[in-house]
Design an enzyme around this catalytic site. Structure first.
Site, short mmCIF file in Angstrom:
data_model
loop_
_atom_site.label_atom_id
_atom_site.label_comp_id
_atom_site.label_asym_id
_atom_site.label_seq_id
_atom_site.Cartn_x
_atom_site.Cartn_y
_atom_site.Cartn_z
CB CYS A 37 36.41 39.14 22.52
SG CYS A 37 36.74 40.92 22.57
CG ASP A 40 41.28 41.01 24.72
OD1 ASP A 40 42.43 40.51 24.80
OD2 ASP A 40 40.87 41.87 25.51
NE ARG A 57 43.79 41.09 27.33
CZ ARG A 57 43.21 41.92 28.20
NH1 ARG A 57 43.80 42.19 29.35
NH2 ARG A 57 42.03 42.46 27.92
CG HIS A 98 37.49 38.49 27.24
ND1 HIS A 98 38.29 39.47 27.80
CD2 HIS A 98 37.05 39.01 26.08
CE1 HIS A 98 38.34 40.50 26.99
NE2 HIS A 98 37.60 40.26 25.93
CB CYS A 118 35.09 42.14 27.49
SG CYS A 118 34.84 42.45 25.71
CO CO Z 1 36.74 41.64 24.68
#
Ligand code: CO
Length: 205
Positions: free
Chosen positions: A36, A38, A40, A92, A95
Site C-alpha cells: 500500500c 500508506d 507508514r 495492512h 488501510c
Molecule cells: Co493502505
C-alpha cells in the site's frame, strides 16, 4: 530531506567505501513487493531490507489490477527480467482504502479504484456480513483483499508462464499490523499451484 540524504550517503560511505559502487551497476533483488502507498508501511524499513534487495510497487490498498499498466509492467519486468523468486502482496490493518471501499461515500476518481475492493466484498459477502463487529469485519476484508490480490497474480499470463518455464515465483499474501509492527502471513501459492480452470492458460494450445 536533501540534508538527511547527504548525511545518510556520508554515513554509508564511511561504514563501507564500496557501498555505492557495488549497487551502481547491478540490480538483483529476489523479491517483488506490492504494498500500500500508506506512508507508514515502508517496505524496506519494516522488513529490515537494504537497497538492492526488494523491487517495490505501491498503490492504494496494494491492488493487483490487470488493466493497470504500471503494476503489470512492474510485474512483467520483475518476473521475466529480474527473475524474482518471490512476489509479496502486503496489506495492512487500518488501510484507508479498504475502509473507504466499505462505505457508500463517493470520493471521486478513486471510486473506480476502490470498486475492485467492493468486488472482493461481494465475493465474500456472506462471510463478512456474519461478522457483527465492524472493526473485525474491516480487518477481515483487509485480509480477504490481500488473498484475492495474490489470486489475481496467479491469474496473470506472466505468472502462469513463469511457473511453467522456471518453476517460480512463489506468491505470498501478508498483512502488517500498524499497532505492533508485525507482519502476519495469510496465504502462500507455490509455483504451479491450482487456479480455477477458467483462469488457466494453456500455453501449448
Ligand atoms: Co493502505
Amino acid at each position: 530531506m536533501l540534508a538527511r540524504n547527504k548525511a545518510w550517503a556520508e554515513y554509508e560511505r564511511a561504514k563501507d567505501p564500496e557501498y555505492f559502487s557495488r549497487l551502481e551497476n547491478v540490480q538483483t533483488p529476489d523479491v517483488l513487493w506490492i504494498g500500500c502507498s500508506d506512508s507508514r508501511v515502508a517496505a524496506n524499513v519494516i522488513t529490515g531490507t537494504l537497497p538492492g534487495e526488494v523491487f517495490v510497487h505501491r498503490n492504494i490498498a496494494n491492488m493487483v489490477v490487470h488493466t493497470d499498466l504500471n503494476l503489470m509492467s512492474v510485474l512483467e519486468y520483475a518476473v521475466n527480467v529480474l527473475k524474482v523468486k518471490h512476489v509479496i502482496v502486503c496489506g495492512h490493518y487500518g488501510c484507508g482504502g479498504v475502509a473507504a471501499a466499505m462505505t457508500n461515500k463517493s470520493y471521486g476518481l478513486i471510486n473506480k479504484w476502490l470498486r475492485n475492493i467492493k468486488d472482493v466484498y461481494r465475493l465474500h459477502q456472506e462471510e463478512l456480513e456474519a461478522i457483527p463487529d465492524e472493526q473485525a469485519r474491516l480487518d477481515r476484508l483487509t485480509e480477504l483483499n490481500v488473498i484475492e490480490q495474490v489470486y489475481d497474480l496467479a491469474k496473470t499470463t506472466v505468472v502462469q508462464k513463469a511457473w511453467k518455464d522456471r518453476n517460480g515465483p512463489h506468491l505470498h499474501g501478508w498483512v502488517y499490523r500498524l499497532s505492533d509492527g508485525i507482519i502476519h502471513p495469510l496465504v502462500e501459492r507455490e509455483p504451479g499451484s491450482a487456479v480455477e480452470d477458467i483462469y488457466r492458460f494453456d500455453f501449448d494450445a
